[in-house]
Write a protein that holds these residues in place. Sequence first.
Motif, mmCIF file in Angstrom:
data_model
loop_
_atom_site.group_PDB
_atom_site.id
_atom_site.type_symbol
_atom_site.label_atom_id
_atom_site.label_comp_id
_atom_site.label_asym_id
_atom_site.label_seq_id
_atom_site.Cartn_x
_atom_site.Cartn_y
_atom_site.Cartn_z
ATOM 1 N N GLU A 180 71.557 -37.597 50.904
ATOM 2 C CA GLU A 180 71.248 -39.029 50.876
ATOM 3 C C GLU A 180 69.962 -39.303 50.102
ATOM 4 O O GLU A 180 69.893 -40.234 49.287
ATOM 5 C CB GLU A 180 71.138 -39.552 52.299
ATOM 6 C CG GLU A 180 70.899 -41.048 52.395
ATOM 7 C CD GLU A 180 70.896 -41.549 53.826
ATOM 8 O OE1 GLU A 180 70.541 -42.730 54.019
ATOM 9 O OE2 GLU A 180 71.241 -40.775 54.740
ATOM 10 N N ASP A 206 80.349 -43.557 56.918
ATOM 11 C CA ASP A 206 79.108 -42.799 56.715
ATOM 12 C C ASP A 206 79.157 -41.457 57.446
ATOM 13 O O ASP A 206 78.741 -40.421 56.913
ATOM 14 C CB ASP A 206 77.904 -43.603 57.204
ATOM 15 C CG ASP A 206 77.565 -44.768 56.288
ATOM 16 O OD1 ASP A 206 78.045 -44.773 55.129
ATOM 17 O OD2 ASP A 206 76.825 -45.672 56.728
ATOM 18 N N ARG A 266 81.514 -39.088 55.636
ATOM 19 C CA ARG A 266 80.892 -38.588 54.403
ATOM 20 C C ARG A 266 79.853 -37.520 54.719
ATOM 21 O O ARG A 266 79.730 -36.522 54.005
ATOM 22 C CB ARG A 266 80.257 -39.749 53.633
ATOM 23 C CG ARG A 266 81.264 -40.619 52.885
ATOM 24 C CD ARG A 266 80.608 -41.847 52.312
ATOM 25 N NE ARG A 266 81.489 -42.550 51.381
ATOM 26 C CZ ARG A 266 81.280 -43.784 50.941
ATOM 27 N NH1 ARG A 266 80.217 -44.454 51.359
ATOM 28 N NH2 ARG A 266 82.110 -44.344 50.093
ATOM 29 N N THR A 267 79.099 -37.732 55.788
ATOM 30 C CA THR A 267 78.120 -36.733 56.212
ATOM 31 C C THR A 267 78.812 -35.432 56.585
ATOM 32 O O THR A 267 78.362 -34.334 56.218
ATOM 33 C CB THR A 267 77.311 -37.255 57.411
ATOM 34 O OG1 THR A 267 76.540 -38.385 56.987
ATOM 35 C CG2 THR A 267 76.368 -36.180 57.950
ATOM 36 N N THR A 296 71.163 -34.898 55.099
ATOM 37 C CA THR A 296 69.925 -35.671 54.941
ATOM 38 C C THR A 296 69.416 -35.564 53.509
ATOM 39 O O THR A 296 68.995 -36.553 52.903
ATOM 40 C CB THR A 296 68.855 -35.158 55.920
ATOM 41 O OG1 THR A 296 69.334 -35.328 57.257
ATOM 42 C CG2 THR A 296 67.553 -35.922 55.756
ATOM 43 N N ARG A 344 70.552 -38.749 46.290
ATOM 44 C CA ARG A 344 71.218 -39.892 45.655
ATOM 45 C C ARG A 344 70.264 -41.071 45.500
ATOM 46 O O ARG A 344 70.311 -41.789 44.497
ATOM 47 C CB ARG A 344 72.449 -40.301 46.461
ATOM 48 C CG ARG A 344 73.595 -39.308 46.427
ATOM 49 C CD ARG A 344 74.905 -39.936 46.910
ATOM 50 N NE ARG A 344 74.754 -40.582 48.207
ATOM 51 C CZ ARG A 344 74.885 -39.955 49.380
ATOM 52 N NH1 ARG A 344 75.157 -38.662 49.411
ATOM 53 N NH2 ARG A 344 74.755 -40.609 50.513
ATOM 54 N N ARG A 364 78.007 -38.461 44.402
ATOM 55 C CA ARG A 364 78.520 -38.230 45.749
ATOM 56 C C ARG A 364 79.613 -37.163 45.734
ATOM 57 O O ARG A 364 79.645 -36.261 46.566
ATOM 58 C CB ARG A 364 79.064 -39.534 46.341
ATOM 59 C CG ARG A 364 79.471 -39.421 47.809
ATOM 60 C CD ARG A 364 80.133 -40.703 48.293
ATOM 61 N NE ARG A 364 79.263 -41.850 48.170
ATOM 62 C CZ ARG A 364 78.313 -42.166 49.044
ATOM 63 N NH1 ARG A 364 78.119 -41.407 50.100
ATOM 64 N NH2 ARG A 364 77.573 -43.236 48.868
#
Length: 268
Positions: A190, A75, A78-79, A187, A193, A217
């Motif tokens: 997310e 996570d 990915r951020t 933020t 999505r 993504r």
Amino acid sequence: MKQGTQGSAGTDDPGWATPRVPAQPGAADRDRARDRGGAQDPAGTARGEHTHGEPPLGGPRALVRRSSVRGQILDALRTALVSGELRPGEVYSAPVLGERFGVSATPVREAMQQLALEGAVEVVPNRGFRVVERGARELAELGEVRALIEVPVLLRLARTVPAERWARLRPVAEATVRAASSGCPATYAEADRAFHREVLALAGNDQLVRIAGDLHRRAQWPASGTPATRGRADLIADAHEHTALLDALIAGDQDVVRDLVTQHYAAT
């Protein structure tokens, strides 16, 4: 924001502010010793294990369960991709990132290998993982594929889903506006999505949701040679398209729905 540096031996310092994940005793310690040459790892040199001269990184440690370590690191990576903190073309080694998170190289390597499967990074033998450089054309192609998959489904749902069911998605749409107002691209990504996932879930097709989510993504990773992140105004404008679309769906105005979804996917 401090940017990372990459030496010829893969001694990178990513430099973004992320919480450290504590290393686990026993196996994790052995992994770290192995990654520093304490034990033989025939596959290690092919997966980016060179660590000479890499200083440890300090910081607070947060207690987590072992089973969640890999997921937390995935996570976080990915951020960092969405925010541009993992920079296209740069090479990052698993041991250095492991020091950053306070874990052995093993869960970091596993997370990076997942990102390699997703097309975000590529393996550089004896050094680590290079963030893939992508052009505007690839982003345009992803937007086109997303539109081919999602727009017909959304238009069908607009004809068949009752207004009260659409109204239940109001909090999800409003959450994208709040996320955009924060100015944080990760933020917002997310929340964005989550909105599309909830909309497509109404089709009752799990495979559709999974494939569309993967494409979404990938479409959120910045292209090379462009600003690392979208500005706050762009995020807010994109989020307001969600609320406008939901208003049209609740009102049953299919012409407006068609115009909005066409515009929304053309901009991605």
